[in-house]
Every structure is written in structure tokens, then in C-alpha cells.
Design a protein around this motif. Structure first.
Motif, PDB file in Angstrom:
ATOM      1  N   HIS A   1      -1.148  -4.701   3.183  1.00  0.00           N
ATOM      2  CA  HIS A   1      -1.385  -3.299   3.809  1.00  0.00           C
ATOM      3  C   HIS A   1      -0.575  -3.630   5.316  1.00  0.00           C
ATOM      4  CE1 HIS A   1      -3.744  -6.087   5.824  1.00  0.00           C
ATOM      5  NE2 HIS A   1      -4.831  -5.383   6.390  1.00  0.00           N
TER       6      HIS A   1
ATOM      7  N   ASN B   1      -8.414  10.371  10.234  1.00  0.00           N
ATOM      8  CA  ASN B   1      -8.265   9.917   9.141  1.00  0.00           C
ATOM      9  C   ASN B   1      -6.645   9.719   8.681  1.00  0.00           C
ATOM     10  OD1 ASN B   1      -7.265  12.488   8.040  1.00  0.00           O
ATOM     11  ND2 ASN B   1      -9.110  12.878   6.995  1.00  0.00           N
ATOM     12  N   GLU B   2      -5.796   9.972   9.474  1.00  0.00           N
ATOM     13  CA  GLU B   2      -4.550   9.715   9.574  1.00  0.00           C
ATOM     14  C   GLU B   2      -3.882   8.552  10.449  1.00  0.00           C
ATOM     15  OE1 GLU B   2      -2.079  13.251   9.635  1.00  0.00           O
ATOM     16  OE2 GLU B   2      -2.698  14.001   7.576  1.00  0.00           O
ATOM     17  N   SER B   3      -4.899   8.028  11.178  1.00  0.00           N
ATOM     18  CA  SER B   3      -4.378   7.027  12.235  1.00  0.00           C
ATOM     19  C   SER B   3      -4.340   5.538  11.537  1.00  0.00           C
ATOM     20  CB  SER B   3      -5.326   7.020  13.174  1.00  0.00           C
ATOM     21  OG  SER B   3      -5.478   8.048  13.828  1.00  0.00           O
ATOM     22  N   THR B   4      -4.868   5.214  10.206  1.00  0.00           N
ATOM     23  CA  THR B   4      -5.015   4.025   9.869  1.00  0.00           C
ATOM     24  C   THR B   4      -4.338   3.779   8.399  1.00  0.00           C
ATOM     25  OG1 THR B   4      -7.190   4.108   8.557  1.00  0.00           O
ATOM     26  CG2 THR B   4      -7.114   3.744  11.156  1.00  0.00           C
ATOM     27  N   VAL B   5      -3.950   2.566   8.037  1.00  0.00           N
ATOM     28  CA  VAL B   5      -3.792   2.270   6.585  1.00  0.00           C
ATOM     29  C   VAL B   5      -4.663   2.162   5.799  1.00  0.00           C
ATOM     30  CG1 VAL B   5      -3.309  -0.116   7.480  1.00  0.00           C
ATOM     31  CG2 VAL B   5      -2.000   0.815   5.469  1.00  0.00           C
ATOM     32  N   ASP B   6      -5.798   1.672   6.392  1.00  0.00           N
ATOM     33  CA  ASP B   6      -6.889   1.240   5.603  1.00  0.00           C
ATOM     34  C   ASP B   6      -8.464   1.768   5.944  1.00  0.00           C
ATOM     35  OD1 ASP B   6      -7.200  -0.297   7.450  1.00  0.00           O
ATOM     36  OD2 ASP B   6      -7.223  -2.147   6.431  1.00  0.00           O
ATOM     37  N   GLY B   7      -8.433   2.766   7.035  1.00  0.00           N
ATOM     38  CA  GLY B   7      -9.758   3.074   7.561  1.00  0.00           C
ATOM     39  C   GLY B   7     -10.157   1.960   8.850  1.00  0.00           C
TER      40      GLY B   7
ATOM     41  N   SER C   1      -2.051   2.193  11.817  1.00  0.00           N
ATOM     42  CA  SER C   1      -0.762   2.181  11.581  1.00  0.00           C
ATOM     43  C   SER C   1      -0.040   2.386  13.176  1.00  0.00           C
ATOM     44  CB  SER C   1      -0.335   3.393  10.615  1.00  0.00           C
ATOM     45  OG  SER C   1      -0.757   4.650  11.598  1.00  0.00           O
ATOM     46  N   ASP C   2       1.205   2.494  12.972  1.00  0.00           N
ATOM     47  CA  ASP C   2       1.817   2.704  14.396  1.00  0.00           C
ATOM     48  C   ASP C   2       1.468   4.175  14.969  1.00  0.00           C
ATOM     49  OD1 ASP C   2       3.610   0.547  13.426  1.00  0.00           O
ATOM     50  OD2 ASP C   2       5.308   1.640  13.901  1.00  0.00           O
ATOM     51  N   LEU C   3       1.093   5.204  14.140  1.00  0.00           N
ATOM     52  CA  LEU C   3       0.522   6.394  14.606  1.00  0.00           C
ATOM     53  C   LEU C   3      -0.801   5.810  15.517  1.00  0.00           C
ATOM     54  CD1 LEU C   3       0.030   9.359  15.159  1.00  0.00           C
ATOM     55  CD2 LEU C   3      -0.706   9.687  12.677  1.00  0.00           C
TER      56      LEU C   3
ATOM     57  N   LEU D   1       3.749   7.171  12.506  1.00  0.00           N
ATOM     58  CA  LEU D   1       3.941   8.036  13.710  1.00  0.00           C
ATOM     59  C   LEU D   1       5.268   9.051  13.463  1.00  0.00           C
ATOM     60  CD1 LEU D   1       3.713   8.624  16.663  1.00  0.00           C
ATOM     61  CD2 LEU D   1       4.601   6.509  17.339  1.00  0.00           C
TER      62      LEU D   1
ATOM     63  N   TRP E   1     -10.650  11.826   3.688  1.00  0.00           N
ATOM     64  CA  TRP E   1      -9.828  10.769   3.087  1.00  0.00           C
ATOM     65  C   TRP E   1     -10.772   9.711   2.748  1.00  0.00           C
ATOM     66  CZ3 TRP E   1      -9.354   5.738   5.091  1.00  0.00           C
ATOM     67  CH2 TRP E   1      -8.370   4.998   4.635  1.00  0.00           C
TER      68      TRP E   1
ATOM     69  N   GLN F   1     -14.215   8.564   5.980  1.00  0.00           N
ATOM     70  CA  GLN F   1     -13.927   8.018   4.862  1.00  0.00           C
ATOM     71  C   GLN F   1     -14.665   8.256   3.706  1.00  0.00           C
ATOM     72  OE1 GLN F   1     -14.576   3.988   6.958  1.00  0.00           O
ATOM     73  NE2 GLN F   1     -12.516   3.581   5.737  1.00  0.00           N
TER      74      GLN F   1
ATOM     75  N   SER G   1       2.841   3.944   5.439  1.00  0.00           N
ATOM     76  CA  SER G   1       1.918   2.775   5.154  1.00  0.00           C
ATOM     77  C   SER G   1       0.983   3.190   4.053  1.00  0.00           C
ATOM     78  CB  SER G   1       0.923   2.571   6.409  1.00  0.00           C
ATOM     79  OG  SER G   1      -0.089   3.576   6.449  1.00  0.00           O
ATOM     80  N   ARG G   2       0.754   4.584   3.516  1.00  0.00           N
ATOM     81  CA  ARG G   2       0.464   4.820   2.228  1.00  0.00           C
ATOM     82  C   ARG G   2       0.837   6.020   1.801  1.00  0.00           C
ATOM     83  NH1 ARG G   2      -3.769   8.023   4.308  1.00  0.00           N
ATOM     84  NH2 ARG G   2      -4.120   7.604   6.453  1.00  0.00           N
TER      85      ARG G   2
ATOM     86  N   THR H   1       0.844  -1.242  -0.016  1.00  0.00           N
ATOM     87  CA  THR H   1      -0.086  -0.019   0.054  1.00  0.00           C
ATOM     88  C   THR H   1       0.809   1.290   0.092  1.00  0.00           C
ATOM     89  OG1 THR H   1      -0.154  -0.323   2.353  1.00  0.00           O
ATOM     90  CG2 THR H   1      -2.182  -1.044   1.055  1.00  0.00           C
TER      91      THR H   1
END
Lengths: 366, 366
Positions: free
Chosen positions: B103, B335-341, B345-347, A347, A125, B292, A199-200, A107
Motif C-alpha cells: 500500500h 474517506n478519501e484521505s487514506t489508502v486503507d482507512g 495518502s499525500d492528501l 492530493l 467507503w 469505513q 493509491s487506490r 493497491t
């Protein structure tokens, strides 16, 4: 940020072909940006490229090292902008190289990312379903009908896109929006600036910063090869830049202090020869403060940061105007910020963007 | 956190074999935890497992759904602890399934992560070189000689480890340290609790939380299959738990409100039958607030969160003691916290850990 040069309707129609999406069993019209004179945002030399999503003009090939040329063909930082009222968007494309890395998912390496700039200036997003195969496909379903928005489609961070088509239902409106590179934030850096290991694509720090500042960004990041080289500095100086970031230290560990100082001075001088006053930001290696328990790496990070600190002070002492310094401490990465001690996760990317945003907001308007 | 049951020297020696590492051309001694009676931290039933790094006892196979059993054999949350003064550690192992997801990188799905707990209670992290192949290998070089530390080796988040060996130079000290699961934080959840999509095992929110609170964690997260099921609740109730988190809503979208309420009540009752007073935390679906632009998903997220909100209030109205609620708003993903909604992610993982830490610190001591 201003949307520039909205393309005339007849050009769009000429470039659509009609077929049926298996995803939604709906008739789609397809648009291939490369079949028009479409100009992505973030592409410095749109009329001079060899492949549609290259970051350098064809003439650069003879001047830069082969590996720099190779990485300049990876599409990081390029954004395709369009307006549509479609509730469904299907994108299909082909990339040239490996889909993923061991420490960075498909991704990020080869994926897309879709944001919408709403009329109030906020960003939404859009999540997607995707298939990573010989032809990569992204499916955006059930899109909410938010009024008057412009989509920003970020291209892959670490791959060359050979062709790409965007499909929407035939009943939907669709208007390409040319990219705006006027007064861009130009970022010359390493793998970290190129986007490793977001990650993207939208989570590269360069992309986050562009959205926050509403500023076009031209990404001149080359994994392992951001080394303040003359041919790259020459190219950068050609751009319509409003601000330039030099974030190359993570790739300059093997150089002596004299070499780093000389390359930094040369790069700043080349930029100043064409841009007498735009701000230039010089950054330290951000992960110098991570305790990796690796004594060898730790010493190397600290050494290069001492070098750039002194080189910056030397430039200041020569009365070079409008240059700014971003310290590793200001970026503030911790041992939770990276996947491997070098490449920020999402992060770490946010921390990078936070630090740059804080500094850039203090710099007087261009 | 107390290091328990330091294994007697003769057991260790019996399980070392001597050979040469190609990485450093140094003679290494190898330790295979599974060839001893070693007890990893985070493994609830160490004396009853079918494979060395299973999370459920062999007897669970006949009671839980096949897919739950399959995922319970993935090693997420398991930690191998040891002490060594080695400046070089080489780990080699074999995993059963696919090395990576589209992902989520190999470093998270199938990789290791090494932290050291220093004598002052602080954590250091060790970066590695690695090879992902038929036998996966991690190489930790130039380790600093920090005194009196215990290493925590996190196992892969989404794979079954079939065998694993840890090698250190023959001249180095090496002492396995049994895991401590007394008064554990037990987390029953979904793919998010299992660790999807952290960039490396130590960045799963469950792992971050364990380090911050200095509390052993037993991870009962099953990708797509955290559904508050009776057989799993029965197993959880057997554990020496100090606190239990139920974070299953992201996998319960297809259930009615009545079904969700009933499963939640049943799970709480089963836990209460053996643990009359330990705190139980019930969480909403954290990504309900991500815009999303996908109207269908958004409605589904909101619906399940309304259900769990009311179900929690119903439990409170029945005077169930020591239950706590973690809202999606408190987790605060954007909307910046996930790779795919869906998958942090680490964030997003850090945000999860922050929210749980804040809540758990307010809960009176167990």
C-alpha cells in the motif's frame, strides 16, 4: 445515476458455486461476472470485448497502435455494481502483469476499491484486508448493515483482470446491478487519466469526479499514449457520451504546434460528426506550474500549453460550439501534488477532480 | 532555521572520490556523509549512533523493545543538507529491507526526496529519475541555477540506509551543511508519524510541517509501536526540544482507559522533569471519522479517542501547563484521505499538516 437492468435471480444462482472461505470459515457463494452477460459500468463495448474487462471492442485491435491496445485491456474505470446485505465480502481475482510500480503501490496498480452509494445519494467507503499474490484477494469484514445501498467495486487501474469472483455468505442476499453508460462522461487522456499514481482505484480523479457528479464515466486513458489519434477518436465517437474530456497534452510534448492543432481539430470534428452538441472540454498539461528546478521539463510543459491554448482559440474562432477549456492554472497543482513531478498523488487527484467539477458544473445541462 | 557548522573544506575534499557517472558521462566527485562527522538534521544523537542513519543512540538498544529498536534504525525524518551549484546530482545508496509495501510505493518506503530552501525562505522541489535495485540510484538532471539555496535531502521513510553517497560534477561547488536540532519539534507517534503512506519522504506530514514552520523536526515515529513507553519518553526528554507532539493513539487500541491515562501522565511527567515549560501537544486518533462501514474498527477508534480526551482533561485539571489538544475532528480526515482507512495518502498527510500548523501557530513562542 440510475441502476439499470437488474439481472434475474436464476442467472445469478446459476453462476454461484459454493465453497468455504478461509478468511471467515463461513460458507460462501461466489459470483463470476464474466460467466454471465453482466455489464460493468465504464465499459463502452460490453458485448464486443475479447477479455471480460477490456475497455475497447475486439475489432479495435487492428486499428489502434499495439501499445494502445495493450493498455485498453487494463481495467481502469470499470465498476462492478451489486447489492448485498452481507456483513462480509471476499473477492478473489487474477491479474496479468506486474502488481506494482516503483512510484505507485499494488493497491493502486492492481487493487480493488469498494464504495457504497447510499439511498440518500451519499458515498460510504469500505476498507479491506488484502493479499497480493498469484491470486489477489480482498476481504471486507464487519460491514455495517446500511440499508438499501448499491456497492461500486472499482477494478485495477493498471492491470488486466483475467478472472474475478465475488463471494458473500450463503445466507446473504446478492443482486448484480448492470452498469449505466447512458450519457457518460468520456475521458480521453494519458497516464494521469488512467489513474497514475492514485493509491487506490477510487482515488483516480476520473473516479472521484464520477462519484461527485453521479455520472457514469468511461475512461479512455492510456499511459504515455494519449495522443489524440484518429482510431481512438473514431471509437469514442461511437459511445453514448453526454460530455467528452480531451486531456492528452502530457503525452504530446514531442509534437509540433501544427501537429497538435491538427490532431485536436480532427478529434473534435470526428466527435462533432456524431455528437453535434455535447460539451467537449480541452485541458492543458496540469503540472506546468510545478517548480521542479528542472529547466528542460519546465520549458517543455510551457510550450505544449501554449500550443493547446492557441489551438483552442482557433477552434473557437471557427465557431465550434460547446467547447470549453481547462487551464493548468485552474487545476493548480503545486510541488506537493505529485509523486514524481508528473503523476498526481491522491492530493493531486483531488485537485484535478476539484477543477473539473468546478468547470463541469458551470456547463449547461446536456 | 539556521544552517549550523558549515564543515571545513579539507574534510569534504578528503571524503570525495572521483569517478564517472554512467547517467551523464560526466566526471563526478562523491561525498559519503557517514565517512565524515557530518550531522544530519532530525537525528537526535548523532555522536552515539550504531549505524550512520539511526534515530536512537546505541545505548537505547538495551532499553526499548526489539521492534522499537528495529524501527528506530529506519531513517524517517533524517535530512542531509548541502549547498551546490551543480546542474546534475547523482545519489546512490543501499537499504537493508524490502523496497516497497503493498500500500506504499518504493519512492516512499525506500526513496529520497530533494527540496531546496531558497534565500527568500521559499521551497523548491526537484523531481528525479530513479532506479530501485540492489543499489538504489536517484538522478537529478537539468537543475536550474537558483542562487544561494540549501538543499534538503530527505532519507527513506521505512528502511535503514546502510550507506549513501552524493555525487556532483567535479566542476561544481559542494558544501555540506550540518543539521540544526536546536529547539526541535519532537514527534512521538505511530506509522502515521513515521510517514505511512506518503508517496515520497517529503510528503510525510512531519516533513511538510517542518518546511512550513521552518523548524527542525525529530521524528520518533514507530510503525505499530508508538505506545507512550517509558524508555522512549526518557530518551525524548534528553532532546533539545522546543515543542513535543504525542500522537500515539492509533497504536493504543488494545489498552484499557487506565493504562492509556497512566502512560500519558507518565510521558508528560518525564518530559516536564527536564522541560518545565515547552508546549506538549496530545492528539486523538485522526481517522475516527472515516466511515469505513466497518463497525468493529469504528467503535475501536471512537473508544480510544474518548479515553485520550478524558486523560487530557485530567492532566489539565492537575494544572499541567502548556499542554494542548488536537482532536480528530480538527484533523478532519475523510474517506478519501487514506489508502486503507488508517494510513494517510499525500492528501491525508496534507490535512494532518494543515491541522497541526493551525494549532501550532496559535501556541505562544517557545
Amino acid at each position: 445515476m440510475t441502476d439499470m437492468s437488474i439481472r434475474a435471480g436464476w442467472v445469478i444462482i446459476a453462476c454461484f458455486c459454493f465453497c468455504t472461505s478461509r478468511g471467515q470459515q463461513e460458507t460462501l457463494k461466489w459470483w463470476n461476472p464474466a460467466a454471465t452477460h453482466y455489464k460493468p459500468e465504464g465499459q463502452g463495448w460490453p458485448s464486443e470485448v475479447l477479455y471480460p474487462y477490456d475497455r475497447f471492442p475486439a475489432r479495435a485491435k487492428k486499428n489502434v497502435r499495439e501499445v494502445v491496445w495493450f493498455k485498453s485491456q487494463q481495467s481502469t474505470g470499470l465498476i462492478i455494481k451489486f447489492r448485498t446485505d452481507a456483513t462480509y465480502i471476499h473477492i478473489r481475482y487474477k491479474v496479468k502483469d506486474t502488481l506494482f510500480f516503483e512510484h505507485m503501490p499494488s493497491t493502486g496498480v492492481s487493487g480493488l476499491d469498494l464504495y457504497a452509494l447510499n439511498k440518500n445519494g451519499g458515498w460510504s467507503w469500505a476498507g479491506a484486508d488484502y493479499i497480493f499474490a498469484d491470486t489477489v484477494q480482498y476481504f471486507y469484514n464487519n460491514l455495517a448493515p446500511v440499508g438499501n445501498k448499491t456497492y461500486y467495486l472499482y477494478l485495477p487501474l493498471y492491470n488486466r483482470v483475467d478472472w474475478l469472483e465475488i463471494g458473500v455468505p450463503t445466507t446473504a442476499s446478492f443482486t448484480p446491478v448492470d452498469g449505466n453508460d447512458k450519457g457518460s462522461l468520456v475521458i480521453y487522456g494519458t497516464s494521469i487519466a488512467q489513474g497514475g499514481c492514485a493509491s487506490r482505484p477510487g482515488m483516480a480523479w476520473t473516479a472521484i469526479l464520477g462519484r461527485r457528479l453521479h455520472m457514469p464515466v468511461i475512461n479512455i486513458g492510456f499511459s504515455s499514449n494519449g495522443q489524440l489519434e484518429r482510431p481512438v477518436a473514431d471509437l469514442i465517437s461511437e459511445l453514448d457520451a453526454g460530455m467528452i474530456i480531451l486531456d492528452c497534452m502530457p503525452n504530446m510534448h514531442s509534437f509540433s504546434e501544427a501537429e497538435i492543432t491538427s490532431r485536436l481539430e480532427q478529434t473534435v470534428n470526428i466527435i462533432r460528426s456524431r455528437h453535434p452538441l455535447i460539451p467537449i472540454i480541452i485541458a492543458q498539461h496540469a503540472d506546468a506550474n510545478i517548480n521542479q528546478m528542472n529547466t528542460s521539463l519546465d520549458k517543455s510543459f510551457k510550450k505544449v500549453n501554449d500550443f493547446v491554448d492557441r489551438a483552442f482559440k482557433k477552434l473557437k474562432s471557427k465557431s465550434v460550439q460547446n467547447i470549453y477549456f481547462l487551464s493548468a492554472a485552474a487545476i493548480g497543482l503545486t510541488n506537493e501534488s505529485t509523486v514524481d513531478g508528473q503523476h498526481p498523488s491522491d492530493l493531486g487527484m483531488k485537485q484535478y477532480a476539484d477543477a473539473y467539477e468546478q468547470l463541469l458544473k458551470k456547463i449547461p445541462a446536456r
